[in-house]
Write an enzyme that holds these catalytic residues in place. Sequence first.
Site, PDB file in Angstrom:
ATOM      1  N   SER A  77       0.979  -1.170  -0.084  1.00 59.76           N
ATOM      2  CA  SER A  77      -0.071  -0.051   0.002  1.00 59.76           C
ATOM      3  C   SER A  77       1.013   1.462   0.062  1.00 59.76           C
ATOM      4  O   SER A  77       2.201   1.170   0.498  1.00 59.76           O
ATOM      5  CB  SER A  77      -0.692   0.024   1.260  1.00 59.76           C
ATOM      6  OG  SER A  77      -1.634   1.444   1.388  1.00 59.76           O
TER       7      SER A  77
ATOM      8  N   TYR B 257      -2.051  -0.483  10.400  1.00 62.36           N
ATOM      9  CA  TYR B 257      -2.068  -0.625   8.933  1.00 62.36           C
ATOM     10  C   TYR B 257      -0.946  -0.138   8.458  1.00 62.36           C
ATOM     11  O   TYR B 257       0.042  -0.961   7.763  1.00 62.36           O
ATOM     12  CB  TYR B 257      -3.194  -0.248   8.478  1.00 62.36           C
ATOM     13  CG  TYR B 257      -3.598  -0.598   6.958  1.00 62.36           C
ATOM     14  CD1 TYR B 257      -4.045  -1.826   6.383  1.00 62.36           C
ATOM     15  CD2 TYR B 257      -3.147   0.467   6.049  1.00 62.36           C
ATOM     16  CE1 TYR B 257      -4.060  -2.005   5.272  1.00 62.36           C
ATOM     17  CE2 TYR B 257      -3.356   0.209   4.542  1.00 62.36           C
ATOM     18  CZ  TYR B 257      -3.849  -1.148   4.338  1.00 62.36           C
ATOM     19  OH  TYR B 257      -3.732  -1.397   2.793  1.00 62.36           O
TER      20      TYR B 257
HETATM   21  P1  NAP Z   1     -10.914  -6.806   0.362  1.00 65.47           P
HETATM   22  O1  NAP Z   1     -12.020  -6.937  -0.838  1.00 65.47           O
HETATM   23  O2  NAP Z   1     -11.436  -6.512   1.642  1.00 65.47           O
HETATM   24  O3  NAP Z   1     -10.053  -8.172   0.228  1.00 65.47           O
HETATM   25  C1  NAP Z   1      -9.223  -8.632   1.264  1.00 65.47           C
HETATM   26  C2  NAP Z   1      -9.307 -10.280   1.056  1.00 65.47           C
HETATM   27  O4  NAP Z   1      -8.383 -10.762   2.117  1.00 65.47           O
HETATM   28  C3  NAP Z   1     -10.505 -10.745   1.050  1.00 65.47           C
HETATM   29  O5  NAP Z   1     -10.622 -11.804   0.193  1.00 65.47           O
HETATM   30  C4  NAP Z   1     -10.371 -11.605   2.280  1.00 65.47           C
HETATM   31  O6  NAP Z   1     -11.132 -12.914   2.509  1.00 65.47           O
HETATM   32  C5  NAP Z   1      -8.776 -11.949   2.459  1.00 65.47           C
HETATM   33  N1  NAP Z   1      -8.473 -12.264   3.633  1.00 65.47           N
HETATM   34  C6  NAP Z   1      -8.610 -11.421   4.992  1.00 65.47           C
HETATM   35  N2  NAP Z   1      -8.125 -11.721   6.041  1.00 65.47           N
HETATM   36  C7  NAP Z   1      -7.715 -12.959   5.536  1.00 65.47           C
HETATM   37  C8  NAP Z   1      -7.228 -14.404   6.428  1.00 65.47           C
HETATM   38  N3  NAP Z   1      -6.870 -14.346   7.627  1.00 65.47           N
HETATM   39  N4  NAP Z   1      -6.721 -15.355   5.560  1.00 65.47           N
HETATM   40  C9  NAP Z   1      -6.930 -15.353   4.314  1.00 65.47           C
HETATM   41  N5  NAP Z   1      -7.557 -14.227   3.525  1.00 65.47           N
HETATM   42  C10 NAP Z   1      -7.868 -13.304   4.253  1.00 65.47           C
HETATM   43  O7  NAP Z   1      -9.940  -5.650  -0.012  1.00 65.47           O
HETATM   44  P2  NAP Z   1      -8.804  -5.252  -1.030  1.00 65.47           P
HETATM   45  O8  NAP Z   1      -9.074  -3.944  -1.183  1.00 65.47           O
HETATM   46  O9  NAP Z   1      -9.370  -6.182  -2.331  1.00 65.47           O
HETATM   47  O10 NAP Z   1      -7.539  -5.684  -0.437  1.00 65.47           O
HETATM   48  C11 NAP Z   1      -6.500  -6.216  -1.088  1.00 65.47           C
HETATM   49  C12 NAP Z   1      -5.051  -6.088  -0.749  1.00 65.47           C
HETATM   50  O11 NAP Z   1      -5.012  -4.561  -1.238  1.00 65.47           O
HETATM   51  C13 NAP Z   1      -4.910  -5.885   0.764  1.00 65.47           C
HETATM   52  O12 NAP Z   1      -3.585  -6.379   1.318  1.00 65.47           O
HETATM   53  C14 NAP Z   1      -5.037  -4.341   1.063  1.00 65.47           C
HETATM   54  O13 NAP Z   1      -4.208  -4.046   2.352  1.00 65.47           O
HETATM   55  C15 NAP Z   1      -4.700  -3.759  -0.200  1.00 65.47           C
HETATM   56  N6  NAP Z   1      -4.771  -2.320  -0.496  1.00 65.47           N
HETATM   57  C16 NAP Z   1      -6.046  -2.143  -0.659  1.00 65.47           C
HETATM   58  C17 NAP Z   1      -6.531  -0.662  -0.715  1.00 65.47           C
HETATM   59  C18 NAP Z   1      -7.899  -0.251  -0.936  1.00 65.47           C
HETATM   60  O14 NAP Z   1      -8.129   0.980  -0.930  1.00 65.47           O
HETATM   61  N7  NAP Z   1      -8.741  -1.098  -1.039  1.00 65.47           N
HETATM   62  C19 NAP Z   1      -5.368   0.189  -0.921  1.00 65.47           C
HETATM   63  C20 NAP Z   1      -4.282  -0.178  -0.805  1.00 65.47           C
HETATM   64  C21 NAP Z   1      -3.817  -1.406  -0.650  1.00 65.47           C
HETATM   65  P3  NAP Z   1     -11.880 -13.670   3.329  1.00 65.47           P
HETATM   66  O15 NAP Z   1     -12.711 -12.626   4.145  1.00 65.47           O
HETATM   67  O16 NAP Z   1     -12.731 -14.698   2.736  1.00 65.47           O
HETATM   68  O17 NAP Z   1     -10.927 -14.067   4.405  1.00 65.47           O
END
Ligand code: NAP
Length: 257
Positions: A141, A154
């Site tokens: 991130s 975070y």
């Molecule tokens: P998201 O839709 O909430 O996805 C998070 C995913 O992680 C879900 O599929 C969830 O699946 C999985 N997860 C969470 N805890 C887990 C665990 N203990 N074991 C296995 N899987 C787990 O959010 P996203 O935005 O796509 O995030 C993906 C990545 O991008 C993250 O690392 C986030 O920090 C990064 N990111 C996001 C943003 C943003 O603004 N959205 C910005 C910068 C970076 P389950 O709930 O089924 O476990």
Amino acid sequence: MSANRHIRGRHALVTGGGSGVGLAIATALADAGVEVTICGRRAEALEAAAAGNDRIHGIAADVTDEQSMLDLFKAAESARGPFDIVIANAGAADSAPAHKVTLDDWKKTLDVNLTGSFLTVKPALAGMAARKSGRVIFIASVAGLRGYGYVAPYVASKHGVVGLMRSLAAELAKTGVTVNAICPGYVETDMLDKAVNNIVEKTGRSVEEARAILSANNPQGRFVQPQEIAGSVLWLCDEDARSVTGQTIALSGGETW
Ligand code: NAP
């Protein structure tokens, strides 16, 4: 440049592949001819993601649980061969002023984002090094590159992910395995919706106002789309990106440099 010329037939792991960024990455890799194993804790999200796509295979697993990840590796690699590409994408974000963060909250965020990333990539490293080939990509991130208020666990976890990436890149440089981190600004996913709802709840602002506050972080005044991250993953997986290792690749409209 014709990305993904060299990745057809490979096997990739995408954690958190049932939603958001992970689903976009899994779909793009599958479209490029890669067999993709996705994991997450919710079996129904994995089933929905795999439905109608023969190259996407869901296995429920928790990245914070070492045995769960070892079981995933055993099942996926015996079915489709060793992982050539590992994307540590699963993550979670909560926001609160630092003085209100409990030890439990702190540990939960570090467990998923940092320890979970380590447990995701560790079982792949020795095999990749022996085969002298592999791609390890962390979805970190912009919070891994600079500080932001109200998200101390975070920010600390994502800085940790960047440190882990740099260490592995140094360790594996001679093997031909590359290790990089993609660092997006706010991306339009469920995680963004959660951040918006949190602002609405805590400040009484409207959804539109909350979205405007968050998108203003990005000098382009917009949210990054999950497909943009998938595009960078495809590029990093291409043979033409073999010199790119140990890098943080910011997809943030110029929010960081
Ligand atoms: P998201 O839709 O909430 O996805 C998070 C995913 O992680 C879900 O599929 C969830 O699946 C999985 N997860 C969470 N805890 C887990 C665990 N203990 N074991 C296995 N899987 C787990 O959010 P996203 O935005 O796509 O995030 C993906 C990545 O991008 C993250 O690392 C986030 O920090 C990064 N990111 C996001 C943003 C943003 O603004 N959205 C910005 C910068 C970076 P389950 O709930 O089924 O476990």
